[in-house]
Design a protein around this motif. Structure first.
Motif, PDB file in Angstrom:
ATOM      1  N   LEU A   8       6.053   5.391   1.081  1.00 33.60           N
ATOM      2  CA  LEU A   8       4.827   4.614   1.019  1.00 33.60           C
ATOM      3  C   LEU A   8       5.031   3.242   1.651  1.00 33.60           C
ATOM      4  O   LEU A   8       6.061   2.600   1.481  1.00 33.60           O
ATOM      5  CB  LEU A   8       4.375   4.440  -0.444  1.00 33.60           C
ATOM      6  N   ARG A   9       4.041   2.795   2.355  1.00 32.95           N
ATOM      7  CA  ARG A   9       4.084   1.488   2.991  1.00 32.95           C
ATOM      8  C   ARG A   9       3.668   0.428   1.971  1.00 32.95           C
ATOM      9  O   ARG A   9       2.578   0.482   1.409  1.00 32.95           O
ATOM     10  CB  ARG A   9       3.135   1.475   4.192  1.00 32.95           C
ATOM     11  N   GLU A  10       4.549  -0.533   1.732  1.00 33.62           N
ATOM     12  CA  GLU A  10       4.250  -1.588   0.773  1.00 33.62           C
ATOM     13  C   GLU A  10       3.666  -2.778   1.537  1.00 33.62           C
ATOM     14  O   GLU A  10       4.376  -3.584   2.111  1.00 33.62           O
ATOM     15  CB  GLU A  10       5.510  -1.989  -0.004  1.00 33.62           C
ATOM     16  N   ASN A  11       2.354  -2.858   1.523  1.00 36.99           N
ATOM     17  CA  ASN A  11       1.670  -3.895   2.273  1.00 36.99           C
ATOM     18  C   ASN A  11       0.426  -4.278   1.488  1.00 36.99           C
ATOM     19  O   ASN A  11      -0.350  -3.422   1.096  1.00 36.99           O
ATOM     20  CB  ASN A  11       1.288  -3.377   3.659  1.00 36.99           C
ATOM     21  N   GLY A  14      -1.486  -2.445  -1.868  1.00 36.98           N
ATOM     22  CA  GLY A  14      -1.089  -1.044  -1.901  1.00 36.98           C
ATOM     23  C   GLY A  14      -2.105  -0.141  -2.547  1.00 36.98           C
ATOM     24  O   GLY A  14      -1.803   0.961  -2.973  1.00 36.98           O
ATOM     25  N   LYS A  15      -3.376  -0.574  -2.596  1.00 37.26           N
ATOM     26  CA  LYS A  15      -4.398   0.197  -3.284  1.00 37.26           C
ATOM     27  C   LYS A  15      -5.595   0.474  -2.387  1.00 37.26           C
ATOM     28  O   LYS A  15      -6.707   0.621  -2.861  1.00 37.26           O
ATOM     29  CB  LYS A  15      -4.857  -0.548  -4.537  1.00 37.26           C
ATOM     30  N   HIS A  44      -6.605   4.591  -5.137  1.00 39.37           N
ATOM     31  CA  HIS A  44      -6.860   3.712  -4.000  1.00 39.37           C
ATOM     32  C   HIS A  44      -8.359   3.650  -3.681  1.00 39.37           C
ATOM     33  O   HIS A  44      -9.082   4.633  -3.832  1.00 39.37           O
ATOM     34  CB  HIS A  44      -6.116   4.215  -2.762  1.00 39.37           C
ATOM     35  N   ASP A  57      -3.958  -4.603   5.819  1.00 35.46           N
ATOM     36  CA  ASP A  57      -3.733  -4.722   4.376  1.00 35.46           C
ATOM     37  C   ASP A  57      -3.850  -3.385   3.644  1.00 35.46           C
ATOM     38  O   ASP A  57      -3.692  -3.330   2.419  1.00 35.46           O
ATOM     39  CB  ASP A  57      -4.729  -5.715   3.766  1.00 35.46           C
ATOM     40  N   CYS A  58      -4.159  -2.328   4.380  1.00 37.02           N
ATOM     41  CA  CYS A  58      -4.317  -1.004   3.756  1.00 37.02           C
ATOM     42  C   CYS A  58      -2.963  -0.305   3.683  1.00 37.02           C
ATOM     43  O   CYS A  58      -2.150  -0.377   4.616  1.00 37.02           O
ATOM     44  CB  CYS A  58      -5.304  -0.150   4.542  1.00 37.02           C
ATOM     45  N   ASP A  59      -2.756   0.390   2.606  1.00 32.73           N
ATOM     46  CA  ASP A  59      -1.511   1.128   2.412  1.00 32.73           C
ATOM     47  C   ASP A  59      -1.411   2.315   3.361  1.00 32.73           C
ATOM     48  O   ASP A  59      -0.317   2.703   3.777  1.00 32.73           O
ATOM     49  CB  ASP A  59      -1.431   1.607   0.962  1.00 32.73           C
ATOM     50  N   THR A  72       4.803   4.446   8.599  1.00 29.40           N
ATOM     51  CA  THR A  72       3.962   3.366   8.063  1.00 29.40           C
ATOM     52  C   THR A  72       2.595   3.877   7.637  1.00 29.40           C
ATOM     53  O   THR A  72       1.688   3.085   7.374  1.00 29.40           O
ATOM     54  CB  THR A  72       3.792   2.243   9.107  1.00 29.40           C
ATOM     55  N   HIS A  73       2.433   5.180   7.577  1.00 30.40           N
ATOM     56  CA  HIS A  73       1.200   5.828   7.133  1.00 30.40           C
ATOM     57  C   HIS A  73      -0.005   5.418   7.981  1.00 30.40           C
ATOM     58  O   HIS A  73      -1.046   5.003   7.456  1.00 30.40           O
ATOM     59  CB  HIS A  73       0.935   5.556   5.656  1.00 30.40           C
TER      60      HIS A  73
END
Length: 338
Positions: A8-11, A14-15, A44, A57-59, A72-73
């Motif tokens: 999962l991309r932590e950015n 994350g929701k 999400h 800003d999207c996961d 990076t999804h």
């Protein structure tokens, strides 16, 4: 099937699941629905925008952003460099239709989604079978339509305007509607495609797959039904065509099956011709020309077989009041139509 990187991309928070705003299509509606079936994305919020700063800003982002990067999804398919198919990314799969965002999400997460939906019934073989059937009979169609891939060469004989992609498209506001907000309607689109997806998974796991054993049993008993080995009798009617074609190859059935006998809901018996392919209207050996379109007593006199009910005008199916009568129709047809 080997799975691509699923970290999962932590950015940001994350929701958020990102996709584009404006007119929506079936592929991103299904992609968003599939993601929200997963525990890691179920809470999400779907953000519909084309603004790069908001998408950053999207996961996870689907169908927008011009990037395909599983690490990076990012799952877009619109960039010129993208030409991936199920087969190119997973070489043991046969499908060569260019993937849309729905196909990309399904490729990366579909096995997990199917396993979660099947629960305790989720042995590996069943998961793989359902995964393949749902792609072949739902997702690939959506991929092709979104990418403008024609189903066949030349002009169609008629239009099909009731497929899932068309129905999703009609949820968009008409050009002359006062309210042009698409966000609420996109939620309805996600619900629509979700119901279709659930229905396909349920059908292939609970109705279609269990029928395979019945078809196999009928094939193994075919010479007891008729010495030719070209007629099978189904003790219980079920979806049989795809299983028959697969099992004929696996069991090296030769000669091929020409007719399938089964009881209908009214207690009569049917003799149905096996098509040359699962989606074909052409039969391997259609019922005799002179029987076609004839019914009841007239058909019994013409064929010399008691209890006849009908033969369809195209010759692909007929009926008799008894199992013995249906078998006689099949046996007579084998003799007459060689």
């Amino acid at each position: 099937m080997s799975q691509p990187n699923k970290k999962l991309r932590e950015n940001g928070d994350g929701k958020q699941i990102g996709t584009h705003d404006g007119t929506f299509h079936c592929d991103e509606a299904l992609a968003c629905h599939l993601l929200k079936r997963l525990p890691q994305f179920q809470d999400h919020r779907v953000v519909r925008t084309r603004k790069p700063d908001l998408l950053a800003d999207c996961d996870i982002v689907v169908d927008v952003g011009g990037q395909y990067d599983p690490a990076t999804h990012r799952y877009d398919h619109h960039q010129r460099s993208f030409d991936e198919t199920m087969s190119s990314l997973v070489p043991d799969k046969p499908w060569v239709t260019k993937l849309s965002s729905a196909g990309l999400v399904y490729l990366h997460f579909g096995q997990e989604i199917i396993a979660n939906m099947l629960g305790e019934r989720a042995d590996k073989k069943l998961c793989n079978v359902v995964y393949d059937k749902v792609y072949q009979n739902l997702i690939e169609e959506i991929d092709a339509i979104d990418n403008g891939v024609s189903q066949f060469d030349g002009s169609p004989r008629y239009l099909v305007t009731t497929n899932l992609s068309s129905r999703v498209g009609r949820l968009n506001p008409a050009w002359n509607e006062e309210d042009q907000d698409t966000n609420e309607r996109f939620s309805k689109a996600m619900e629509m495609v979700g119901e279709e997806f659930e229905d396909r998974v349920r059908y292939y796991s609970q109705a279609w797959w269990p029928g395979r054993k019945l078809v196999q049993d009928a094939l193994e008993a075919r010479h007891a039904v008729d010495p030719s080995g070209e007629v099978i009798l189904m003790e219980q009617v079920c979806p049989w065509k795809e299983h028959l074609f697969d099992l004929e190859k696996d069991m090296k059935v030769d000669p091929s099956i020409k007719y399938v006998l089964y009881a209908d809901q009214g207690g009569n018996w049917r003799v149905q011709c096996v098509p040359v392919a699962t989606q074909s209207f052409e039969s391997r050996l259609a019922l005799p020309e002179e029987w076609r379109g004839v019914r009841d007593e007239e058909l019994s006199k013409l064929s010399g077989i008691p209890g006849c009910v009908f033969v369809h005008a195209s010759g692909f199916i007929g009926g008799n009041k008894t199992r013995e009568g249906a078998l006689l129709m099949a046996q007579r047809a084998l003799q007459m139509c060689r």
